[in-house]
Write a protein that holds these residues in place. Structure first.
Motif, PDB file in Angstrom:
ATOM      1  N   GLU A   1       0.823  -1.213   0.000  1.00 53.14           N
ATOM      2  CA  GLU A   1       0.000   0.000   0.000  1.00 53.14           C
ATOM      3  C   GLU A   1       0.854   1.259   0.000  1.00 53.14           C
ATOM      4  N   GLY A   2       2.174   1.096   0.100  1.00 52.95           N
ATOM      5  CA  GLY A   2       3.072   2.247   0.093  1.00 52.95           C
ATOM      6  C   GLY A   2       3.075   3.018   1.400  1.00 52.95           C
ATOM      7  N   GLN A   3       2.704   2.357   2.476  1.00 50.98           N
ATOM      8  CA  GLN A   3       2.648   3.005   3.790  1.00 50.98           C
ATOM      9  C   GLN A   3       4.019   2.968   4.465  1.00 50.98           C
ATOM     10  N   ASP A   4       4.208   3.855   5.422  1.00 48.33           N
ATOM     11  CA  ASP A   4       5.474   3.888   6.157  1.00 48.33           C
ATOM     12  C   ASP A   4       5.395   3.002   7.402  1.00 48.33           C
ATOM     13  N   THR A   5       6.495   2.948   8.146  1.00 44.84           N
ATOM     14  CA  THR A   5       6.545   2.078   9.325  1.00 44.84           C
ATOM     15  C   THR A   5       5.602   2.550  10.430  1.00 44.84           C
ATOM     16  N   ALA A   6       5.347   3.843  10.491  1.00 38.22           N
ATOM     17  CA  ALA A   6       4.409   4.350  11.496  1.00 38.22           C
ATOM     18  C   ALA A   6       3.002   3.817  11.219  1.00 38.22           C
ATOM     19  N   ALA A   7       2.634   3.768   9.956  1.00 37.74           N
ATOM     20  CA  ALA A   7       1.320   3.225   9.590  1.00 37.74           C
ATOM     21  C   ALA A   7       1.250   1.736   9.915  1.00 37.74           C
ATOM     22  N   PHE A   8       2.360   1.036   9.675  1.00 39.87           N
ATOM     23  CA  PHE A   8       2.407  -0.388  10.009  1.00 39.87           C
ATOM     24  C   PHE A   8       2.238  -0.584  11.515  1.00 39.87           C
ATOM     25  N   ALA A   9       2.958   0.197  12.294  1.00 43.58           N
ATOM     26  CA  ALA A   9       2.863   0.083  13.755  1.00 43.58           C
ATOM     27  C   ALA A   9       1.439   0.384  14.230  1.00 43.58           C
ATOM     28  N   ALA A  10       0.823   1.397  13.649  1.00 45.36           N
ATOM     29  CA  ALA A  10      -0.548   1.751  14.030  1.00 45.36           C
ATOM     30  C   ALA A  10      -1.524   0.637  13.658  1.00 45.36           C
TER      31      ALA A  10
END
Length: 196
Positions: free
Chosen positions: A134-143
């Protein structure tokens, strides 16, 4: 020849088609087990996401003929092809080696291995890969992990424990990925709904 007789013969000709398709699938499964399971997983995973979108549109009472998001099924196809099929193939084979059927309580031990080790790891991998696709960053993954992992794992344990009990104990090893893929049609629909 009468049209009715011709139609009857044409309909009778449909009978062998499913048998030929099954025969071809079994042949491919024997010759190329990982690739066949990967392709099957990719197709059925994409179909699961497509199903999720249709369900969501129906729940929102939207017109189902409106455009669907093709990137969702594509992501699920990639995940199914590169992860679900191959990992499932090797996991079930290793499970057979690690816990042979002759071992006392083998079915229960296999189920515990699947539920307590494989399921959490596989679910984490799902969130990680989807986040990347989805092109998300690690913060989005953690959330996403913080908000979605435990609810998804609890639902996984509820849904997949009886499924995996049947799969591990009664389905021949070469068909376990396919069996899981068929159930996963609906499971991926559930997981896709978590991403919204």
């Amino acid at each position: 020849m009468a049209p009715a007789a011709s139609k009857l013969r044409a309909e009778a000709g449909l009978g062998p088609l499913p048998r030929r398709a099954l025969s071809q699938y079994l042949r491919l499964l024997r010759l190329y087990p990982v690739l066949t399971k990967a392709a099957t997983s990719g197709i059925l995973s994409a179909l699961g996401n497509f199903l999720a979108q249709l369900i969501e549109k129906k729940q929102k009472k939207e017109n189902c003929s409106q455009k669907l998001d093709v990137s969702g099924p594509l992501r699920y196809a990639i995940y199914g092809f590169f992860f679900t099929g191959p990992l499932g193939h090797f996991f079930y084979l290793l499970m057979e080696r690690w816990i042979p059927s002759e071992v006392p309580l083998a079915g229960i031990k296999r189920l515990l291995l699947d539920r307590l080790l494989f399921a959490p790891a596989f679910l984490s991998l799902f969130f990680l890969v989807m986040n990347f696709l989805e092109g998300q960053d690690t913060a989005a993954f953690a959330a996403k992990m913080k908000s979605g992992f435990w609810p998804a794992l609890r639902m996984n344990w509820r849904v997949w424990t009886p499924v995996q009990f049947i799969n591990i104990n009664y389905i021949p090893v070469q068909f376990r990925v396919l069996f899981a893929n068929l159930v996963a049609l609906f499971w991926y629909a559930y997981l896709a709904s978590l991403g919204k």
